[in-house]
Write a protein that holds these residues in place. Structure first.
Motif, short mmCIF file in Angstrom:
data_model
loop_
_atom_site.label_atom_id
_atom_site.label_comp_id
_atom_site.label_asym_id
_atom_site.label_seq_id
_atom_site.Cartn_x
_atom_site.Cartn_y
_atom_site.Cartn_z
N ALA A 28 0.84 -1.26 0.11
CA ALA A 28 0.13 0.08 -0.01
C ALA A 28 0.88 1.25 -0.03
CB ALA A 28 -0.92 -0.12 1.35
N THR A 101 -8.98 3.38 -8.75
CA THR A 101 -8.73 2.01 -9.08
C THR A 101 -7.13 1.98 -9.71
OG1 THR A 101 -11.10 1.23 -9.44
CG2 THR A 101 -9.24 -0.27 -10.01
N VAL A 102 -6.27 1.00 -9.01
CA VAL A 102 -5.05 1.04 -9.74
C VAL A 102 -4.76 -0.60 -9.89
CG1 VAL A 102 -2.63 1.53 -9.00
CG2 VAL A 102 -4.38 2.88 -8.32
N GLY A 105 0.11 -0.80 -9.99
CA GLY A 105 0.93 0.59 -10.09
C GLY A 105 0.12 1.64 -11.11
N VAL A 107 -2.84 3.83 -12.57
CA VAL A 107 -4.22 4.44 -12.25
C VAL A 107 -5.12 4.57 -13.49
CG1 VAL A 107 -5.57 6.45 -11.21
CG2 VAL A 107 -3.17 5.90 -10.33
N GLU A 125 -6.25 -4.91 -2.43
CA GLU A 125 -5.97 -4.09 -1.27
C GLU A 125 -7.14 -2.84 -1.44
OE1 GLU A 125 -1.48 -4.88 -1.11
OE2 GLU A 125 -1.80 -2.96 -1.35
N GLN A 131 -6.30 9.07 -0.21
CA GLN A 131 -4.93 8.31 -0.62
C GLN A 131 -4.11 9.13 -1.58
OE1 GLN A 131 -3.90 6.08 1.36
NE2 GLN A 131 -5.88 5.85 2.55
N PHE A 135 -1.04 7.58 -4.52
CA PHE A 135 -1.85 7.23 -5.37
C PHE A 135 -2.56 8.12 -6.52
CE2 PHE A 135 -1.56 3.62 -2.57
CZ PHE A 135 -1.43 2.56 -3.40
N VAL A 143 -8.66 4.07 -2.32
CA VAL A 143 -8.20 3.34 -3.44
C VAL A 143 -8.25 1.90 -3.55
CG1 VAL A 143 -6.00 2.73 -4.40
CG2 VAL A 143 -6.19 4.97 -3.51
N ASN A 145 -6.58 -1.16 -4.82
CA ASN A 145 -5.26 -1.45 -5.52
C ASN A 145 -5.21 -3.00 -5.75
OD1 ASN A 145 -2.50 -1.12 -6.26
ND2 ASN A 145 -1.89 -1.71 -3.98
#
Length: 736
Positions: A28, A101-102, A105, A107, A125, A131, A135, A143, A145
């Motif tokens: 995270a 939403t990532v 890594g 976005v 996650e 965040q 992020f 987020v 992740n």
């Protein structure tokens, strides 16, 4: 309340989200850390376990995570996620989501991109609260992740097959392993489908189903211990025929008066088709089946280079999203004097490019940190066409509107976050992100009507641009009461940039840009575990206030529902979250998580274009923000032999009354409900292992809807979830 706001590690079916020497680990903060060391409220879910329980999208996951909610829609373009009751509801390409939403890594630019299939992932996650420090700017509420699987150390193959009642199936095949000494690969293919659980009585077809194909591949090169290069790509195609007119009622109930306005024409049309509107209606009567085709794909190149005891990471990525829609605007077949007949055809083409460069220091010194530079560019092009046929003096009259519009966004930022370690147990957290946005739009609509008709406004064109420089911030203190007990408190400033309300029926008063959405959040958290892991727990409290909240506002135009994005004013979200996991004896695991969340409107700003026709909604709940939500589950492994066991699992989720509209209409409330699931699996640990699991979803046959709203023309309609009724299935998982 002085010690609340956890890193919440939810587990499913007895398997932690990710483990390293018994510890749950997450990324995270762009480094691998034990979850108990991270001063962020997190839920971590393991990908393989989600797949085993037929939880393959964020909509599926939202049922099991108390702080996460999901808005269903007729296509990915209309869907969005919420954390702690905060999310963005809009179809405009000129706005970004409050929940980012990532994927590995990268976005994602639009909310619709985040509803893709969770294909071959290591874990999900869910980071709660602002965040934006690490992020990006569109993370003012949180987020999601998503981390895909790394290549395995030994060559292996995986086959998964799921067959479920109602004509649903899912096949996933994968291979992973080394190529020589320095290379590794992972590749997975997916094929799935569902015939649907709603009947179109006009065509005789089952609808509300899908067909899905996709794949994900990753190639990793490690020429040295301090060098790692990763090339990754994914592609998912989805066909859906989700109907928009599953009617709950042919009447509408006004707020706050409670006045009921019936629609006799709609009632007669549905009655003639044999449809009885209601909370469990699963029959529709549009002229044709909806047809939505969605392509979600992308690729990234990641370089991780050791420079002394630091790591330099570069992520270069491109993502594309293409969405095609063909839907029945009026949701019914017959053309009458009171009800027009309409057809919508939409097209979305979205492309994004991003480049991130960051430097990560080692841990254990007085100051450890992550600093970086970020660039993001996206172009979204849309074309929307609506044709409407009306009866005028008994003669059909056809009108057509076609709009072409686009948005261009460039985002530049510099960011960093550091721990200042006063002692091995006591540290300060300080981080920030300086952000600059350039946003522009173009819009041109051509219509055959000069004065406007139901659902179509006259010809119109406009363009505009705006820019903004702003920041996100994070500061806090963290103290380790022991090696297994962590206490922290943080302050965060969230930021989501300016926006434009660009859509098919855009009007002159939509040309002004929306102000940014900002937030101030306070959290405090306590989390810990026993030395042998028999008990893990966390507790959280938070207060977040949003200014310039970007939300959809409902209005009418010539008797037709129109929604537009506005700065709705000030809202707030406050609550308490907690979870506990118990392993009292070998092979038995029990866990539970809850969330009390009071997310409401502090001060609603009625837009001038509404002519003062807004009801007073101050103090009322935000959409998709139930006050109470909890999830409990348990599993027990019954040993048969040293390598063979029977796995028993059951879980129950409960959700409080949920309002789905910011206008507080009484007929858009989903009453409280609970969903009970269970499964039994035969599991082998011999060799690389296999599992066969039978599952039953929604045992109590509890009907519910993930979204209820007003129809485009009349009435109130709902979306029907996959588990609206009880169903059974079998999952098989083989590793070899």
């Amino acid at each position: 309340m002085a010690a609340l706001a956890p890193a919440h590690a939810q587990e499913t079916n007895g398997t932690p989200a990710a483990q390293d020497n018994g510890e749950i680990v997450v990324t995270a903060r762009f480094r691998t850390e034990s979850l108990t060391d991270v001063p962020i409220a997190i839920t971590a879910l393991k990908g393989d376990t989600l797949a085993a329980q037929n939880l393959n999208t964020l909509q599926d996951i939202a049922q099991t995570v108390p702080t996460l909610d999901f808005r269903a829609g007729s296509s990915n373009k209309d869907r969005s996620t919420f954390i702690r009751g905060i999310g963005t509801i809009t179809t405009s390409p000129g706005v970004e989501p409050s929940v980012a939403t990532v994927i590995d890594g990268v976005v994602l630019a639009r909310p619709g991109q985040s509803t893709l299939d969770l294909l071959d992932i290591e874990r999900v996650e869910i980071l709660r609260g602002p965040q934006g420090t690490l992020f990006g700017k569109n993370a003012s509420a949180g987020v999601i992740n998503i981390v895909s699987k790394e290549p395995a150390r030994q060559l292996g193959f995986n086959a998964q097959l799921g067959i479920y009642e109602g004509g649903e199936y899912r096949v996933r095949l994968g291979a992973s392993g080394p190529i020589g000494d320095d290379w590794g690969f992972a590749v997975t293919g997916l094929l799935g489908g569902f015939k649907g659980n709603v009947r179109n009585v006009t065509t005789g077809d089952w609808v509300n189903g899908y067909d899905r194909q996709g794949g994900r591949a990753k190639l990793v090169y490690r020429p040295a211990d301090n060098l790692k290069f990763t090339l990754a790509g994914d592609y998912v195609f989805t066909y859906e025929n989700v109907p928009t007119g599953v009617f709950v009622s042919t009447s509408r109930v006004a707020y706050p008066s409670g006045t009921v306005t019936p629609n006799a024409d709609l009632a007669a049309i549905l009655a003639a088709s044999g449809i009885v509107p209601g909370a469990n209606n699963t029959r529709v009567a549009p002229s044709f089946d909806a047809d939505v085709r969605d392509k979600n794909y992308g690729g990234s190149f990641t370089a991780e280079i050791g420079i002394g005891d630091h790591t330099l990471t570069s992520i270069t990525a491109y993502r594309g999203w293409k969405n095609r829609q063909h839907q029945d605007w009026d949701s019914v077949g017959p053309l009458t004097a009171a009800t027009a007949r309409g057809e919508d055809i939409g097209k979305v083409d979205s492309d994004q490019f991003s480049q991130e460069l960051r430097l990560t220091s080692p841990k254990g010194k007085l100051i450890d940190y992550v600093v970086g530079l970020y660039y993001f560019h996206t172009v979204a092009r849309e074309r929307y066409q609506r044709g409407v046929t009306r009866l005028v003096a008994g003669t059909p009259v056809f009108d057509l509107g076609v709009a072409n519009y686009r948005t261009d966004l460039d985002n530049y930022s510099v960011f960093g976050e550091a721990n200042i370690n006063f002692t091995p147990r006591f540290r300060a957290i300080l981080g920030g992100r300086l952000i600059h946005d350039d946003l522009a739009y173009e819009h041109a609509r051509v219509a055959t009507t000069a004065t406007g008709v139901a659902g179509i406004r006259p010809s119109y064109s406009s363009s505009g641009d705006t820019n903004r420089t702003d920041f996100s911030l994070r500061a806090g203190l963290q103290y380790d009461l022991s090696d297994r007990l962590n206490l922290y408190a943080t302050y965060s400033r969230g930021y989501k940039g300016p926006a434009y309300n660009v859509f098919f029926n855009m009007q002159a008063f939509d040309v002004n840009p929306l102000a940014p959405e900002t937030s101030n959040s306070f959290e405090a958290g306590l989390k810990g575990s026993s030395g042998n892991g028999a008990v893990t727990y966390s507790l959280a409290a938070y207060l977040t206030k949003f200014q310039g909240f970007q939300a959809n506002f409902q209005d009418t135009y010539l008797g037709t529902l129109v929604t537009r994005l506005i700065n709705a004013g000030d809202v707030s979200s406050r609550g308490v979250e907690g979870d506990i996991t118990l392993r009292p004896v070998q092979n038995l695991r029990l866990s539970g998580a809850f969330a009390y969340n009071d997310a409401h409107i502090d001060q609603f700003l009625c837009p001038a274009s509404a002519g003062g026709a807004c009801a007073n909604v101050d103090g009322q709940p935000l959409p998709f923000a139930p006050k109470w939500k909890f999830h409990v589950d348990g599993s027990y492994r019954v040993p048969v032999t040293d390598t063979l066991g029977i796995d028993l699992q059951s879980d129950f989720s409960w959700k409080d009354d949920t309002q789905y509209s910011i206008t507080q209409t009484p007929d858009t409330v989903q009453p409280a409900y609970g969903i009970w699931n269970a499964s039994i699996g035969l599991v082998s640990d011999a060799g690389k292992g296999w599992e066969i699991r039978a599952l039953i979803k929604n045992i109590a046959n509890q009907h519910y809807s993930p979204a209820i709203g007003y129809g485009a023309v009349a009435g109130v309609s709902r979306f029907v979830p996959r588990d609206n009724s009880r169903y059974v299935g079998i999952n098989a998982n083989l590793n070899f």
